[in-house]
Design a protein around this motif. Structure first.
Motif, mmCIF file in Angstrom:
data_model
loop_
_atom_site.group_PDB
_atom_site.id
_atom_site.type_symbol
_atom_site.label_atom_id
_atom_site.label_comp_id
_atom_site.label_asym_id
_atom_site.label_seq_id
_atom_site.Cartn_x
_atom_site.Cartn_y
_atom_site.Cartn_z
ATOM 1 N N TYR A 1 -63.860 -1.197 18.590
ATOM 2 C CA TYR A 1 -65.321 -1.112 18.694
ATOM 3 C C TYR A 1 -65.900 -2.186 19.613
ATOM 4 O O TYR A 1 -66.623 -1.878 20.572
ATOM 5 C CB TYR A 1 -65.986 -1.199 17.325
ATOM 6 C CG TYR A 1 -67.495 -1.138 17.434
ATOM 7 C CD1 TYR A 1 -68.135 0.078 17.628
ATOM 8 C CD2 TYR A 1 -68.266 -2.296 17.445
ATOM 9 C CE1 TYR A 1 -69.504 0.154 17.782
ATOM 10 C CE2 TYR A 1 -69.644 -2.249 17.609
ATOM 11 C CZ TYR A 1 -70.254 -1.013 17.783
ATOM 12 O OH TYR A 1 -71.612 -0.943 17.957
ATOM 13 N N PHE A 2 -65.643 -3.444 19.339
ATOM 14 C CA PHE A 2 -66.302 -4.504 20.111
ATOM 15 C C PHE A 2 -65.874 -4.537 21.576
ATOM 16 O O PHE A 2 -66.718 -4.773 22.453
ATOM 17 C CB PHE A 2 -66.110 -5.854 19.423
ATOM 18 C CG PHE A 2 -67.007 -6.008 18.217
ATOM 19 C CD1 PHE A 2 -68.361 -6.215 18.368
ATOM 20 C CD2 PHE A 2 -66.483 -5.896 16.941
ATOM 21 C CE1 PHE A 2 -69.198 -6.333 17.262
ATOM 22 C CE2 PHE A 2 -67.312 -6.016 15.830
ATOM 23 C CZ PHE A 2 -68.665 -6.234 15.983
ATOM 24 N N PRO A 3 -64.600 -4.300 21.912
ATOM 25 C CA PRO A 3 -64.269 -4.200 23.343
ATOM 26 C C PRO A 3 -65.052 -3.093 24.041
ATOM 27 O O PRO A 3 -65.547 -3.284 25.166
ATOM 28 C CB PRO A 3 -62.763 -3.922 23.333
ATOM 29 C CG PRO A 3 -62.281 -4.543 22.057
ATOM 30 C CD PRO A 3 -63.376 -4.318 21.077
ATOM 31 N N GLU A 4 -65.174 -1.930 23.387
ATOM 32 C CA GLU A 4 -65.915 -0.822 23.998
ATOM 33 C C GLU A 4 -67.404 -1.144 24.067
ATOM 34 O O GLU A 4 -68.074 -0.854 25.068
ATOM 35 C CB GLU A 4 -65.687 0.467 23.214
ATOM 36 C CG GLU A 4 -66.471 1.674 23.703
ATOM 37 C CD GLU A 4 -66.109 2.085 25.116
ATOM 38 O OE1 GLU A 4 -66.902 2.825 25.747
ATOM 39 O OE2 GLU A 4 -65.027 1.681 25.619
ATOM 40 N N ALA A 5 -67.956 -1.745 22.996
ATOM 41 C CA ALA A 5 -69.374 -2.092 23.002
ATOM 42 C C ALA A 5 -69.690 -3.087 24.114
ATOM 43 O O ALA A 5 -70.717 -2.967 24.805
ATOM 44 C CB ALA A 5 -69.770 -2.659 21.642
ATOM 45 N N ASN A 6 -68.838 -4.061 24.323
ATOM 46 C CA ASN A 6 -69.064 -5.031 25.394
ATOM 47 C C ASN A 6 -68.921 -4.399 26.768
ATOM 48 O O ASN A 6 -69.640 -4.763 27.710
ATOM 49 C CB ASN A 6 -68.107 -6.215 25.237
ATOM 50 C CG ASN A 6 -68.590 -7.198 24.178
ATOM 51 O OD1 ASN A 6 -69.663 -7.765 24.292
ATOM 52 N ND2 ASN A 6 -67.789 -7.376 23.135
ATOM 53 N N ARG A 7 -67.996 -3.480 26.907
ATOM 54 C CA ARG A 7 -67.862 -2.770 28.188
ATOM 55 C C ARG A 7 -69.164 -2.047 28.512
ATOM 56 O O ARG A 7 -69.664 -2.098 29.649
ATOM 57 C CB ARG A 7 -66.697 -1.781 28.120
ATOM 58 C CG ARG A 7 -66.437 -1.090 29.467
ATOM 59 C CD ARG A 7 -65.529 0.112 29.325
ATOM 60 N NE ARG A 7 -66.163 1.205 28.589
ATOM 61 C CZ ARG A 7 -67.060 2.029 29.130
ATOM 62 N NH1 ARG A 7 -67.450 1.877 30.388
ATOM 63 N NH2 ARG A 7 -67.575 2.997 28.402
ATOM 64 N N TYR B 1 -75.479 3.120 17.842
ATOM 65 C CA TYR B 1 -75.592 4.142 16.797
ATOM 66 C C TYR B 1 -74.287 4.241 16.002
ATOM 67 O O TYR B 1 -74.292 4.391 14.774
ATOM 68 C CB TYR B 1 -75.895 5.504 17.415
ATOM 69 C CG TYR B 1 -77.324 5.754 17.834
ATOM 70 C CD1 TYR B 1 -78.361 4.882 17.484
ATOM 71 C CD2 TYR B 1 -77.646 6.889 18.571
ATOM 72 C CE1 TYR B 1 -79.666 5.143 17.870
ATOM 73 C CE2 TYR B 1 -78.948 7.162 18.958
ATOM 74 C CZ TYR B 1 -79.958 6.281 18.608
ATOM 75 O OH TYR B 1 -81.250 6.550 18.986
ATOM 76 N N ASP B 2 -73.164 4.191 16.714
ATOM 77 C CA ASP B 2 -71.866 4.292 16.037
ATOM 78 C C ASP B 2 -71.699 3.190 14.995
ATOM 79 O O ASP B 2 -71.095 3.406 13.935
ATOM 80 C CB ASP B 2 -70.724 4.228 17.060
ATOM 81 C CG ASP B 2 -70.586 5.519 17.858
ATOM 82 O OD1 ASP B 2 -71.230 6.517 17.479
ATOM 83 O OD2 ASP B 2 -69.849 5.520 18.856
ATOM 84 N N HIS B 3 -72.240 2.023 15.304
ATOM 85 C CA HIS B 3 -72.198 0.924 14.333
ATOM 86 C C HIS B 3 -73.030 1.274 13.108
ATOM 87 O O HIS B 3 -72.630 0.999 11.964
ATOM 88 C CB HIS B 3 -72.714 -0.360 14.991
ATOM 89 C CG HIS B 3 -72.619 -1.571 14.118
ATOM 90 N ND1 HIS B 3 -73.653 -1.984 13.308
ATOM 91 C CD2 HIS B 3 -71.600 -2.454 13.911
ATOM 92 C CE1 HIS B 3 -73.290 -3.062 12.641
ATOM 93 N NE2 HIS B 3 -72.056 -3.388 12.991
ATOM 94 N N GLU B 4 -74.188 1.913 13.325
ATOM 95 C CA GLU B 4 -75.072 2.278 12.221
ATOM 96 C C GLU B 4 -74.459 3.360 11.330
ATOM 97 O O GLU B 4 -74.599 3.316 10.111
ATOM 98 C CB GLU B 4 -76.423 2.753 12.759
ATOM 99 C CG GLU B 4 -77.225 1.700 13.493
ATOM 100 C CD GLU B 4 -77.690 0.588 12.575
ATOM 101 O OE1 GLU B 4 -77.950 0.870 11.387
ATOM 102 O OE2 GLU B 4 -77.784 -0.562 13.035
ATOM 103 N N GLY C 1 -62.595 1.137 14.522
ATOM 104 C CA GLY C 1 -61.584 0.132 14.231
ATOM 105 C C GLY C 1 -61.691 -1.061 15.164
ATOM 106 O O GLY C 1 -62.787 -1.496 15.552
ATOM 107 N N ASP C 2 -60.549 -1.592 15.576
ATOM 108 C CA ASP C 2 -60.511 -2.784 16.427
ATOM 109 C C ASP C 2 -61.020 -2.519 17.839
ATOM 110 O O ASP C 2 -61.256 -3.459 18.608
ATOM 111 C CB ASP C 2 -59.080 -3.338 16.507
ATOM 112 C CG ASP C 2 -58.598 -3.875 15.166
ATOM 113 O OD1 ASP C 2 -59.455 -4.196 14.322
ATOM 114 O OD2 ASP C 2 -57.367 -3.951 14.971
#
Length: 585
Positions: free
Chosen positions: A166-172, A154-157, A163-164
């Motif tokens: 996002y993807f580390p947290e999303a993968n976690r 949702y945060d992506h939407e 910031g930087d």
């Protein structure tokens, strides 16, 4: 917070720890800096989301909640727990624990007054919801890992500024979900693809996988929940999910206008445990989220009953307040007091329903002396407790939603060539023509059409100010026999509401329509011949071809809705649909 005696700590990003030190004596004014914290704590306490809540919070201005600017502490020496044993404040300090999981709800949730907290007759069961919510969000559970994965998507939407990070947290979160779920469900596509989230395309691929009906059905069965995609009318398809325990499944026969009769299958969820995208966004931008029902395709729809009950409680509170205020100041202005007049008519015309619901709810409070005394006191005053208003509001708003939602479900299959706007307008005509809750529909239309403060309790999912204006303009044209209704003006039968003397108040004419004042030339509008009344009212609405007076439209609409009867509303809807039927194919 601007006050040395209070401080707020954020622990681990998911828990508020509010420490109120050196609590003042009873009756002392609260410092402005702590007001928002205590308001949040009060709301959390109201719904059982606080582990330990000070009695101070429920003693502040009973009956008025947090509406007043100056708050005072009540007794601060005792703590009570909604879900555990009582405890005490220690050394003049009290702690309130607020889960940030509740923050999105605070953006739009109605907060019942202190006198209603704990009432077994309340429209919602906050304790039951709290138990479901806690179970769904238990640390280490697969449901919590799923919710956290959905929310990072949702945060992506909504483009929250990660910031930087996002993807580390999303993968976690993706790995956490796979650890919790994939050992027992190894065949799920979400357990395999994408291997890692590296860019927007990977996010979109994962969203598409999570929207797959077979995956949602499997996980829903695993968790004994309704887990559904959430597609609101007239919105582009987005990644949006909804989860909650099944409350009710039913079918609703639907026959509207020239549409083929159909049966719409409905499923209603009792407690919302996973918010759809619109509600999630609302929690962070403080906007209301009109996401009450969604279409599932093939004559199927789903109702967010929890959200509906929240709206119904808000409607009920305003309704009851209007009835109380009307006793002190009787509404008599068809324009300025239009909503108050309508609330009063709803109250008086549904006296039998009020008695029915009161008799049903009274046994629920028999064992609670304070609640019972409040119920009996309200009746002795010629009124009813707010819980009765809640139930009646719920019944009527639910009827509006189910009828409108059923129309959209049918139109989605049979009106594929009709524009979204025309479907929305036909949905309003459908409510006006077919709904048993026609009084509530009038109120919804009245508030939607208000300049600068347009709002609704349930109809704002598919209608707004512009649509309400168009709708009111159309029925006023029909009443006044304006194009394309010139062959048969309805004014002789339906125009009595447009005779309201407030329409021709001198101050309004001086400031907004001096040409009308000149046309009247000192004549009393009510004494004019009918043909001249129609001519003047046409000028009131539209001084020239293709030009509409916005305030004239609003005032005429308010005056008509203040006085319109059920038969008049239905006859008007049929006339408009008869003339405009070519637009609805």
């Amino acid at each position: 917070m601007g006050n040395d005696d209070q401080r707020v700590l954020v622990l681990h990003g998911n828990l508020y720890l509010v420490v109120v030190e050196d609590i003042p004596e009873e009756g002392a004014l609260l410092e402005p800096g702590v007001l928002n914290v205590l308001q949040a704590a009060y709301l959390a306490a109201s719904v059982g989301r606080a582990e330990r809540v000070g009695e101070v919070l429920r003693d502040i201005l009973p009956g008025d909640g947090f509406r007043a600017p100056n708050m005072r502490y009540g007794s601060a020496k005792r703590l009570f727990s909604l879900n555990g044993p009582a405890s005490t404040c220690q050394e003049g300090s009290c702690m309130f624990f607020l889960s940030l999981l509740w923050v999105p709800v605070l953006a739009f949730a109605y907060a019942p007054g202190p006198e209603l907290i704990g009432s077994p007759a309340l429209l919602v069961d906050y304790t039951a919801w709290s138990k479901d919510y806690d179970r769904f969000n238990e640390r280490g559970s697969d449901t919590r890992s799923f919710r956290e994965l959905v929310e990072i998507l949702y945060d992506h939407e909504v483009e929250r500024p990660w910031g930087d990070e996002y993807f580390p947290e999303a993968n976690r979160r993706l790995n956490s979900f796979r650890t919790a779920v994939c050992n027992s469900e190894p065949g799920l596509r979400a357990c395999l693809l994408p291997a890692t989230l590296r860019n927007d395309s990977d996010v979109q691929e994962l969203e598409k996988i999570l929207l797959d009906p077979s995956l949602l059905a499997l996980l829903g069965a695993r968790w004994q929940l309704e887990l559904l995609s959430w597609n609101m009318p007239f919105r582009e398809p987005v990644f949006s999910l909804h989860a909650g325990p099944l409350f009710e499944a039913f079918s609703r026969p639907s026959a509207f206008w020239n549409l083929q009769p159909a049966t719409v299958s409905w499923r209603a969820t009792r407690h919302t445990l996973l918010w759809d995208l619109a509600d999630y966004r609302a929690g962070f931008d403080s906007q209301d989220a009109p996401a009450l029902f969604a279409l599932q395709g093939n004559y199927a729809a789903v109702l967010d009953d929890w959200h509906l009950r929240d709206r119904a409680m808000d409607f009920a509170a305003r309704w009851k307040h209007a009835i109380s205020a009307n006793k002190r100041w009787a509404p008599d202005n068809a324009i300025a007091d239009s909503k108050e007049i309508q609330f009063q008519n709803m109250f008086e015309e549904q006296s039998g329903d009020f008695e029915r619901v009161y008799a049903t709810l009274l046994p629920k409070v028999q064992a609670l002396p304070a609640m019972l005394a409040r119920f009996e006191k309200e009746r002795s005053r010629g009124d009813y407790p707010e819980e009765v208003y809640e139930q009646l509001s719920y019944e009527q708003l639910r009827e509006l939603l189910l009828l409108q939602g059923s129309y959209f479900a049918v139109a989605a299959e049979q009106r594929t060539g009709t524009s979204d706007r025309q479907q929305a307008l036909e949905s309003l005509l459908t409510l006006q023509r077919y709904s048993k809750a026609w009084r509530a529909f009038k109120m919804e239309l009245s508030t939607l059409a208000e300049p600068l403060s347009s709002s609704a309790f349930v109809l704002d999912e598919a209608a707004g100010f512009d649509l309400a204006q168009t709708f009111e303009l159309e029925f006023l044209k029909a009443i006044l026999g304006m194009d394309p209704y010139a062959d048969k003006p309805l004014f002789p039968d339906l125009g009595h509401g447009l005779l309201a003397p407030e329409l021709f108040q001198a101050s309004y004419l001086d400031e907004n329509a001096p040409d009308l004042k000149q046309e009247l030339n000192g004549r009393i509008f009510a004494s004019l011949p009918e043909t001249e009344q129609i001519r003047i009212l046409r000028l009131y609405l539209a001084p020239a071809t293709g030009k509409v007076r916005p305030m004239g439209l609003f005032r005429l609409g308010a005056a008509f809705l203040s006085a319109a009867t059920e038969q008049e509303m239905r006859a008007l809807a049929e006339r408009v649909h008869e003339v405009r039927s070519g637009n609805f194919h």
